[in-house]
Enzyme design. Structure first.
Site, PDB file in Angstrom:
ATOM      1  N   HIS A   4      -8.896   1.655  -5.697  1.00 26.16           N
ATOM      2  CA  HIS A   4      -8.060   0.783  -4.866  1.00 26.16           C
ATOM      3  C   HIS A   4      -6.606   1.193  -5.065  1.00 26.16           C
ATOM      4  O   HIS A   4      -6.172   1.406  -6.206  1.00 26.16           O
ATOM      5  CB  HIS A   4      -8.229  -0.692  -5.241  1.00 26.16           C
ATOM      6  CG  HIS A   4      -9.642  -1.149  -5.099  1.00 26.16           C
ATOM      7  ND1 HIS A   4     -10.211  -1.433  -3.883  1.00 26.16           N
ATOM      8  CD2 HIS A   4     -10.617  -1.313  -6.029  1.00 26.16           C
ATOM      9  CE1 HIS A   4     -11.477  -1.754  -4.068  1.00 26.16           C
ATOM     10  NE2 HIS A   4     -11.750  -1.691  -5.359  1.00 26.16           N
ATOM     11  N   TYR A  48       0.797  -1.230   0.000  1.00 24.65           N
ATOM     12  CA  TYR A  48       0.000   0.000   0.000  1.00 24.65           C
ATOM     13  C   TYR A  48       0.828   1.279   0.000  1.00 24.65           C
ATOM     14  O   TYR A  48       0.267   2.370  -0.109  1.00 24.65           O
ATOM     15  CB  TYR A  48      -0.964  -0.011   1.197  1.00 24.65           C
ATOM     16  CG  TYR A  48      -1.957  -1.151   1.129  1.00 24.65           C
ATOM     17  CD1 TYR A  48      -2.896  -1.202   0.098  1.00 24.65           C
ATOM     18  CD2 TYR A  48      -1.937  -2.189   2.055  1.00 24.65           C
ATOM     19  CE1 TYR A  48      -3.799  -2.250   0.010  1.00 24.65           C
ATOM     20  CE2 TYR A  48      -2.838  -3.241   1.980  1.00 24.65           C
ATOM     21  CZ  TYR A  48      -3.766  -3.265   0.953  1.00 24.65           C
ATOM     22  OH  TYR A  48      -4.658  -4.305   0.860  1.00 24.65           O
TER      23      TYR A  48
HETATM   24  C1  DQA Z   1      -7.764  -2.147  -1.147  1.00 24.26           C
HETATM   25  C2  DQA Z   1      -7.728  -3.582  -1.670  1.00 24.26           C
HETATM   26  C3  DQA Z   1      -8.599  -4.494  -0.825  1.00 24.26           C
HETATM   27  O1  DQA Z   1      -8.568  -5.819  -1.329  1.00 24.26           O
HETATM   28  C4  DQA Z   1      -8.095  -4.507   0.601  1.00 24.26           C
HETATM   29  O2  DQA Z   1      -8.952  -5.310   1.419  1.00 24.26           O
HETATM   30  C5  DQA Z   1      -7.916  -3.153   1.173  1.00 24.26           C
HETATM   31  C6  DQA Z   1      -7.393  -2.087   0.332  1.00 24.26           C
HETATM   32  C7  DQA Z   1      -6.776  -1.221  -1.898  1.00 24.26           C
HETATM   33  O3  DQA Z   1      -6.916  -0.007  -1.754  1.00 24.26           O
HETATM   34  O4  DQA Z   1      -5.885  -1.701  -2.600  1.00 24.26           O
HETATM   35  O5  DQA Z   1      -8.105  -2.935   2.365  1.00 24.26           O
HETATM   36  O6  DQA Z   1      -9.071  -1.636  -1.330  1.00 24.26           O
END
Ligand code: DQA
Length: 152
Positions: free
Chosen positions: A104, A26
């Site tokens: 995402h 992330y």
């Molecule tokens: C997310 C991707 C999702 O699968 C995950 O559960 C998240 C973050 C992303 O921003 O990449 O919490 O939404």
């Protein structure tokens, strides 16, 4: 002078941990930094952006319900883990019928198979994944184009 159009940015569970949470997936940017970037890009485009994060599905649903009375013109949502599980949050988004972009940070399609399905994508105007924090800014730019009578 007319009011700036209002955009709501909704962040789902665990996104308050950005910066510390699995940075190899992330990144290092915190949610506060993302929210500042979003607010300033929206302002530069003549819009107001309000950001909201919750770890509770019900709190997110309540927030979505308030969008109509708050005259929200567009939403940007990263439902996080709820993307893959929440019919209820999906139904809330459908119930207010405000156009939205699903964002995402990571490219969910090159991750585990359970992340490949979203309960939101077929309702969304667009889906952005894998651009990191830049994805939120792309969504804000799109909103500026998409809001009727708004030239940005
Ligand atoms: C997310 C991707 C999702 O699968 C995950 O559960 C998240 C973050 C992303 O921003 O990449 O919490 O939404």
């Amino acid at each position: 002078m007319s009011l700036s159009p209002l955009i709501w940015v909704l962040h789902g569970p665990n996104l308050n941990r950005l910066g510390a949470r699995e940075p190899e997936i992330y990144g290092a940017t915190t949610l506060e930094q993302i929210n500042q970037m979003v607010a300033s890009r929206a302002k530069a485009l003549g819009m107001d952006a309000d950001c909201f994060q919750s770890n509770h599905e019900g709190a997110l649903i309540e927030r979505v319900h308030q969008a109509t009375s708050a005259s929200v013109k567009f939403m940007v949502i990263n439902p996080a883990g709820l993307t893959h599980t929440s019919v209820a949050l999906r139904d809330a988004m459908a119930s207010v019928a405000i156009p939205f972009v699903e964002v995402h940070l990571s490219n969910v399609h090159r991750r585990e198979p359970f992340r490949h399905h979203s309960y939101f994508s077929d309702l969304a105007e667009a889906v952005i994944c894998g651009l990191g924090p830049q994805g939120y800014l792309a969504a804000i730019e799109f909103a500026a184009q998409r809001i009727p009578q708004h030239r940005g």
